[in-house]
Design an enzyme around this catalytic site. Structure first.
Site, PDB file in Angstrom:
ATOM      1  N   ASP A 145       0.511 -14.189   0.925  1.00 21.79           N
ATOM      2  CA  ASP A 145       0.337 -13.980   2.367  1.00 21.79           C
ATOM      3  C   ASP A 145       0.656 -15.276   3.097  1.00 21.79           C
ATOM      4  O   ASP A 145       0.553 -16.366   2.518  1.00 21.79           O
ATOM      5  CB  ASP A 145      -1.095 -13.536   2.690  1.00 21.79           C
ATOM      6  CG  ASP A 145      -1.125 -12.806   4.035  1.00 21.79           C
ATOM      7  OD1 ASP A 145      -0.936 -11.582   4.044  1.00 21.79           O
ATOM      8  OD2 ASP A 145      -1.299 -13.481   5.068  1.00 21.79           O
ATOM      9  N   ARG A 178       0.766  -1.241   0.000  1.00 26.19           N
ATOM     10  CA  ARG A 178       0.000   0.000   0.000  1.00 26.19           C
ATOM     11  C   ARG A 178       0.790   1.281   0.000  1.00 26.19           C
ATOM     12  O   ARG A 178       0.224   2.335  -0.230  1.00 26.19           O
ATOM     13  CB  ARG A 178      -0.967  -0.016   1.189  1.00 26.19           C
ATOM     14  CG  ARG A 178      -2.038  -1.057   1.005  1.00 26.19           C
ATOM     15  CD  ARG A 178      -2.795  -1.302   2.276  1.00 26.19           C
ATOM     16  NE  ARG A 178      -1.890  -1.778   3.315  1.00 26.19           N
ATOM     17  CZ  ARG A 178      -2.299  -2.234   4.476  1.00 26.19           C
ATOM     18  NH1 ARG A 178      -3.576  -2.254   4.764  1.00 26.19           N
ATOM     19  NH2 ARG A 178      -1.435  -2.655   5.370  1.00 26.19           N
ATOM     20  N   TYR A 209      -3.178 -18.092  14.234  1.00 25.46           N
ATOM     21  CA  TYR A 209      -4.307 -17.659  13.401  1.00 25.46           C
ATOM     22  C   TYR A 209      -5.377 -18.749  13.292  1.00 25.46           C
ATOM     23  O   TYR A 209      -6.569 -18.454  13.258  1.00 25.46           O
ATOM     24  CB  TYR A 209      -3.831 -17.267  11.993  1.00 25.46           C
ATOM     25  CG  TYR A 209      -3.272 -15.870  11.947  1.00 25.46           C
ATOM     26  CD1 TYR A 209      -4.108 -14.761  12.065  1.00 25.46           C
ATOM     27  CD2 TYR A 209      -1.913 -15.647  11.793  1.00 25.46           C
ATOM     28  CE1 TYR A 209      -3.602 -13.475  12.036  1.00 25.46           C
ATOM     29  CE2 TYR A 209      -1.388 -14.360  11.756  1.00 25.46           C
ATOM     30  CZ  TYR A 209      -2.248 -13.286  11.879  1.00 25.46           C
ATOM     31  OH  TYR A 209      -1.746 -12.008  11.853  1.00 25.46           O
TER      32      TYR A 209
END
Ligand code: CP3
Length: 344
Positions: free
Chosen positions: A76, A30, A152
């Site tokens: 990712d 980004r 996660y």
């Protein structure tokens, strides 16, 4: 194909090089308006990751725009839980989210051990990127460390404390090991497939290393990272980097495993780290990403200080964690340029 710039690979192996090489964690992303343009065209983060042509395009962008000495494949760490049977979503402004999480033995038994081919879209993106780079710089492949992926899978999202994941370690250590074994096997298969597809170097991200005690870290994290490093070394000769964020207490232990480079964050003193780790490993890092909010003068001075503290041998310049999304592109370019111009 012979690489035109292999500074990072030579530095990882301990060779003396003409200057310190540099790349940045989260360099593809980004902070680049060019990335945001491709991202808007695609709709979402996952679509970008799963479309090899676009993943390739945004992987190469920082090499063209920032002048870094390596590319890192745009993907990712969460593709592994998904390949094992737990799909993720990337929520705007919130980050990763899993609809299903791991609660008990039946959930673990239902998980699939991933093979490289389960992640064919990443492998295809690697092959395309290698062609697109045409030998300009090496391509870094990566995966999450088993402990970070485990976190996660149990939590279903990010967390401040990772208390659900840690509760599992205290209440169900045997099952925790069963799950960690499955993640480790999947991750090793995946990393070997990345190298076969063309990755020149591998980094293992243990982003949540810092929530464990030193003893737990040895038992539930390092044991599995060690296995992955040994598995990679048995079948390939690519350099391997281990980056365990916030695990200042584990630096000496990590220095004993079969990796070439150890990533440091900005809380780790450079001289103290070198003394703990010894001369046998390359160190990577470790500038605070917040330095890039400072004036140009401060950025140049602090970057010079960092380079001198690491010295001319066995250092790959980087940040101590990924770039923050609101960093100005020109500041990133200044950091990279300052490193590339510096000579000892
Ligand atoms: O440039 C690169 O470093 C390559 C690509 C890369 C991404 N994620 C792309 C990404 C890499 C190496 C990662 C690793 C990753 N992913 C880690 C380990 C490194 C670390 O930061 O500690 C972790 C913990 C994740 C999980 C993850 N992915 C989170 C927590 C988030 C949301 C928060 C954030 O940092 O944006 C992501 C999203 C993500 N992964 C983005 C990118 C470019 C932002 C997505 C977007 O909005 O475009």
């Amino acid at each position: 194909m012979k690489l035109q710039n292999d500074l990072i690979l030579r530095t990882a192996k301990g060779e003396k090089t003409e200057r310190t090489p540099v790349w940045l964690m989260r360099q593809a992303g980004r902070v680049l308006p060019e990335y945001r343009k491709v991202r808007e065209k695609m709709g979402g983060f996952k679509e970008l990751v799963e479309t090899p042509e676009f993943a390739c395009e945004v992987t190469i962008q920082p090499v063209d725009i920032l002048g870094v000495d390596a590319a890192i494949i745009f993907s990712d760490i969460l593709v592994i839980p998904e390949a094992m049977g737990l799909p993720y979503q990337m929520l705007e402004a919130k980050g990763p989210w899993f609809e299903r999480t791991i609660q008990n033995k039946a959930d673990i038994d239902a998980l699939h051990i991933a093979e490289g081919e389960d992640l064919h879209y990443v492998l295809e993106a690697i092959r395309l990127t290698k062609k697109g780079l045409n030998g300009r710089v090496p391509l870094i492949g990566f995966a999450g460390a088993p402990w970070t992926i485990f976190s996660y899978m149990i939590e279903g999202s990010g967390s401040k404390t990772f208390s659900k994941a840690k509760k599992f370690l205290y209440t169900n250590p045997r099952l925790a090991h069963t799950l960690l074994e499955k993640i480790t096997e999947s991750t090793l298969n995946y990393l070997l497939a990345q190298v076969k597809a063309g990755a020149d170097m591998i980094q293992i991200f243990d982003s949540w290393a810092g929530v464990l005690s030193p003893e737990q870290y040895r038992e539930f994290s390092l044991r599995y990272i060690t296995r992955i490093c040994d598995g990679l070394k048995a079948e390939t000769n690519v350099p391997v980097t281990v980056f365990a964020k916030d695990a200042f207490f584990a630096r000496k232990d990590i220095s004993e495993i079969n990796c070439d480079t150890i990533g440091l964050d900005w809380t780790m003193d450079i001289a103290e780290s070198r003394a703990l780790i010894g001369p046998g490993k390359t160190l990577q890092g470790n500038m605070d990403p917040c330095l890039l909010y400072a004036s140009d003068e401060v950025i140049v001075n602090e970057t010079h200080k960092m380079l001198k503290a690491f010295g001319p041998l066995r250092h790959i310049a980087n940040l101590g964690h990924g770039l923050y999304p609101d960093t100005e592109k020109e500041k990133v370019k200044l950091f990279v340029h300052t490193i590339k111009e510096f000579r000892f």
